[in-house]
Motif scaffolding. Sequence first.
Motif, short mmCIF file in Angstrom:
data_model
loop_
_atom_site.label_atom_id
_atom_site.label_comp_id
_atom_site.label_asym_id
_atom_site.label_seq_id
_atom_site.Cartn_x
_atom_site.Cartn_y
_atom_site.Cartn_z
N ILE A 34 142.82 65.46 32.38
CA ILE A 34 141.37 65.31 32.45
C ILE A 34 140.98 63.88 32.80
CG2 ILE A 34 139.34 65.18 30.94
CD1 ILE A 34 140.09 67.86 29.80
N ILE A 35 141.66 62.90 32.24
CA ILE A 35 141.30 61.50 32.54
C ILE A 35 141.56 61.18 34.00
CG2 ILE A 35 143.55 60.57 31.79
CD1 ILE A 35 140.08 58.88 31.44
N ASN A 36 142.67 61.64 34.54
CA ASN A 36 142.96 61.37 35.95
C ASN A 36 142.07 62.18 36.89
OD1 ASN A 36 145.07 59.33 35.95
ND2 ASN A 36 146.35 60.88 34.98
N HIS A 37 141.68 63.38 36.46
CA HIS A 37 140.72 64.16 37.23
C HIS A 37 139.38 63.43 37.31
CE1 HIS A 37 138.29 67.55 38.62
NE2 HIS A 37 137.47 67.30 37.61
N PRO A 111 134.50 67.89 33.04
CA PRO A 111 135.32 68.03 34.25
C PRO A 111 134.70 68.83 35.39
CG PRO A 111 136.14 69.49 32.55
CD PRO A 111 135.09 68.65 31.90
N LEU A 112 133.58 69.50 35.12
CA LEU A 112 132.94 70.25 36.20
C LEU A 112 132.10 69.37 37.11
CD1 LEU A 112 131.81 73.54 34.40
CD2 LEU A 112 133.96 73.05 35.57
N VAL A 113 131.83 68.14 36.68
CA VAL A 113 131.09 67.19 37.51
C VAL A 113 131.89 66.89 38.77
CG1 VAL A 113 130.21 64.83 37.66
CG2 VAL A 113 129.85 66.16 35.59
N GLU A 184 127.40 74.27 35.79
CA GLU A 184 127.10 74.10 34.37
C GLU A 184 127.68 72.78 33.89
OE1 GLU A 184 126.84 77.74 31.59
OE2 GLU A 184 128.52 78.16 32.91
N ASN A 185 126.85 71.92 33.39
CA ASN A 185 127.30 70.59 32.98
C ASN A 185 127.74 70.64 31.52
OD1 ASN A 185 127.88 67.92 33.30
ND2 ASN A 185 125.81 67.21 32.88
N LEU A 186 128.98 71.07 31.30
CA LEU A 186 129.48 71.34 29.96
C LEU A 186 130.48 70.29 29.50
CD1 LEU A 186 130.09 75.18 30.41
CD2 LEU A 186 128.10 74.07 29.37
N ILE A 196 138.16 78.31 27.61
CA ILE A 196 137.13 79.09 28.29
C ILE A 196 136.77 78.46 29.62
CG2 ILE A 196 134.69 79.76 28.19
CD1 ILE A 196 135.05 80.10 25.16
N LEU A 197 136.58 77.15 29.62
CA LEU A 197 136.18 76.46 30.83
C LEU A 197 137.30 76.47 31.88
CD1 LEU A 197 133.51 75.16 31.48
CD2 LEU A 197 134.44 72.94 30.87
N ARG A 198 138.52 76.26 31.42
CA ARG A 198 139.64 76.26 32.35
C ARG A 198 139.84 77.63 32.97
NH1 ARG A 198 145.82 74.54 30.90
NH2 ARG A 198 145.60 76.33 29.52
N ASN A 199 139.64 78.68 32.18
CA ASN A 199 139.77 80.04 32.71
C ASN A 199 138.68 80.33 33.73
OD1 ASN A 199 142.03 80.64 31.17
ND2 ASN A 199 140.84 81.49 29.46
N LYS A 200 137.47 79.82 33.49
CA LYS A 200 136.38 80.02 34.45
C LYS A 200 136.72 79.39 35.79
CE LYS A 200 132.24 80.41 31.55
NZ LYS A 200 130.95 79.76 31.21
N VAL A 201 137.26 78.18 35.73
CA VAL A 201 137.55 77.43 36.94
C VAL A 201 138.72 78.06 37.71
CG1 VAL A 201 138.37 75.21 37.83
CG2 VAL A 201 136.63 75.28 36.04
#
Length: 203
Positions: A34-37, A111-113, A184-186, A196-201
């Motif tokens: 996540i930090i490198n992303h 991470p969705l940004v 969605e800015n989560l 949940i978020l990773r599965n969505k992506v």
Amino acid sequence: MSQSSNIIIAILAAGASTRMGSPKQLLNWGEKTIINHSISTARNTLAKEVIVVLGANNETVKSHVIDNSVSIVVNKNWKEGLGKSIAHSAEYVLNSYENFDGLLIVLADQPLVTSEYLDDIIKAFCPNKNEIIATLYNQDKVGVPTLFDNAYFNDLAQLSGDEGAKSILKKYMDFVKVLCPDFENLDIDTKAQYEILRNKVSK
């Protein structure tokens, strides 16, 4: 990264991830952590420079940062909340750069940004007009990513607590422009949210 703006991005990643149980900065997101992303997202924008604010577990997180072009800043007072990391960012920029128009605050755990959205914020910003460009959430909530004109750095440097820069947004509401992202800015705070978020992506 095309350096066609005078904006500095600060990625805030100083929290202890207490609800996660392990440093969420090091969770996998695609082929990166996540930090490198977050760093890659920030670097692929029009921003002039990128700084990363670490705090809890800073040595461990820093050892996993693969982009050595970013500036790593350690907030030793990270326990005082998100506001203190914003203050630390503002103080660092004031002491390290002679020429900048504004500071764009980004959270590592959103991470969705996208780089495109951060560029939308930068492009919407007019320097030297005391502007603040904030992001709209659900139910009319406004927050980060937020770009602050350099006129607000003294205010930013005084922040502390978990409310971030909400007090500044409220105080200078007449100067705030609000953008609505196309995602969605989560935030990621728990393992359940992360999964949940990773599965969505990944779908």
